[in-house]
Scaffold this active site. Sequence first.
Site, PDB file in Angstrom:
ATOM      1  N   CYS A 104      -0.544   4.091   2.042  1.00  0.00           N
ATOM      2  CA  CYS A 104      -0.372   3.947   3.501  1.00  0.00           C
ATOM      3  C   CYS A 104       1.073   4.210   3.900  1.00  0.00           C
ATOM      4  O   CYS A 104       1.338   4.858   4.908  1.00  0.00           O
ATOM      5  CB  CYS A 104      -0.711   2.525   3.960  1.00  0.00           C
ATOM      6  SG  CYS A 104      -2.158   1.799   3.200  1.00  0.00           S
ATOM      7  N   ASP A 105       2.013   3.668   3.161  1.00  0.00           N
ATOM      8  CA  ASP A 105       3.401   3.621   3.638  1.00  0.00           C
ATOM      9  C   ASP A 105       4.369   4.525   2.881  1.00  0.00           C
ATOM     10  O   ASP A 105       5.462   4.801   3.372  1.00  0.00           O
ATOM     11  CB  ASP A 105       3.933   2.178   3.519  1.00  0.00           C
ATOM     12  CG  ASP A 105       3.120   1.213   4.376  1.00  0.00           C
ATOM     13  OD1 ASP A 105       2.599   1.661   5.409  1.00  0.00           O
ATOM     14  OD2 ASP A 105       3.009   0.029   4.016  1.00  0.00           O
TER      15      ASP A 105
ATOM     16  N   CYS B 275       0.833  -1.201   0.000  1.00  0.00           N
ATOM     17  CA  CYS B 275       0.000   0.000   0.000  1.00  0.00           C
ATOM     18  C   CYS B 275       0.867   1.249   0.000  1.00  0.00           C
ATOM     19  O   CYS B 275       1.343   1.691   1.053  1.00  0.00           O
ATOM     20  CB  CYS B 275      -0.946  -0.001   1.202  1.00  0.00           C
ATOM     21  SG  CYS B 275      -2.046   1.427   1.219  1.00  0.00           S
TER      22      CYS B 275
END
Length: 345
Positions: free
Chosen positions: A169-170, A166
Site C-alpha cells: 500500500c505505502d 503494508c
Amino acid sequence: MASDNIEKVIIIGSGPAGWTAAIYAARANLDPLIFAGRPKSQPTTILPGGQLMMTTEVENYPGFPDGVTGPKLMSYFEQQAARFNTRIVTDNGLHPDVSNPDDGHSYSYHDCQRVDLSVKPFVVIGEDDKEYRAHTVIIATGATANWIGLENEKRLAASGGGVSACAVCDGALPVFRDKELAVVGGGDSAVEEATYLTKFASKVYLIHRRDQLRASKIMAQRAMDNPKMEIVWNKVVVDVLGDDMISGIKLKDTVTGEESTQTVGGLFMAIGHTPATEFLQGQLDLDDKKYIKLDDSYRSTTSVDGVFAAGDVVDSVYRQAITAAGMGCKAALDAERWLADKGIE
Ligand code: NAP
C-alpha cells in the site's frame, strides 16, 4: 427489512468488503443493515473503515489516477452505500445520512458483539445486548495487521511518520524512494514486501528474530540473492526513533542481548495478521489461522447456509482493498440469490 422485523441481510464490517456488499445489496433492494464498528481506541469487533483508515496515500485503487487517502476512499465507499439507503446502526438509531463524512459524524456507529448462527433467522447482537434478526448475514470484519506494540511505532504509524504495516500500500510513496528501509518479519509476507520495496529503496533490511526464515524456500532464496536486501538475523526492534518522521530503529540481538541502532527512512511491519473472528465463538468453520473457511473458494458461502463472508476475514494472502471489494460484491450477489431461492422478498 423483509418482514416481522427480520432483516433480509445484515452486514458486519465496514471496510471495502462490507461497504461494497452494502452497495450491491442496497441496489438489489435488500435494504441492508450494517454494523460499521467503533473507533479503534475502544475494544471492538470491527474497525470502522477497516485497515485503509490506517493508510495515508492509496495509489493502487483503480479509478483514482492521482491517488486518494485511505480514509477518503472509505468515506466515498460509505457515501455510495448511503446513497442507496444502507442503514447503519448508530447511537441515534439507524442512519442512512452520511452525506458529509469529512465533517465527522455527530453519532457513533455500533459494534456487533456476537452472533447466534445456530438459529434461523440468525441473531446478531449489537451494543447493549440489542438483538437483530436476519435471514442472511455477510461477515466482512477484516483482519488487523499485527504490530510489535511499541509506543513510538504506534505514534509514527498513526501520524504518517514512515511506519506502516503494508508495503504494497505505502512502499511506493515518494517519501520512501531511494531510502534505506526496514521490514520486520520472517514469513512470506515479510519476504514478499521486502522484495517489493527493493524496487524503490536504496537498500532494504529484513529484520528477523531468528536465524532462519519461515518463508517458503523459493521466496527466502530470492530474498537472500537480492543484492539490495540485507537480512539481519536474530534481531528485534525495541524502539523506533524520530520525531515527525522515522530516522532509525533500535535493535536488540535475541541471542546476545546486545543493542544497536540502524538508520532507516521507513519501517514496515510484516509480522502477521489477526482475523476478526473471535466474536463468532466457533460458530463458523475457521482455518488453522482463524480465518473464515469458505466452502467454495470461488464463492462467499461458509459452513453455515445463509452466512456469507468476504474480504480480509477470509483472505490471508492478497489482503488488498480491491480484492476485498470484489469479495464484498460476490457476497451480496450470493445473499441475493440465496434469498430469491428461498422466496424471501
Ligand atoms: P506468518 O507466516 O505468520 O509470519 C509472521 C512472521 O513474523 C514470522 O516470521 C514471525 O517470526 C514474525 N513475528 C511474529 N510476531 C513477531 C514479533 N512480535 N516480533 C518480530 N517478529 C514477529 O505471516 P505472513 O508472512 O503474513 O503469512 C501469512 C500466511 O500468508 C502464510 O500462510 C503465508 O504463507 C501466506 N502468504 C503467502 C504469500 C505468497 O505465497 N506469495 C505471500 C504472503 C503471505 P517466527 O518465524 O519467529 O515465528
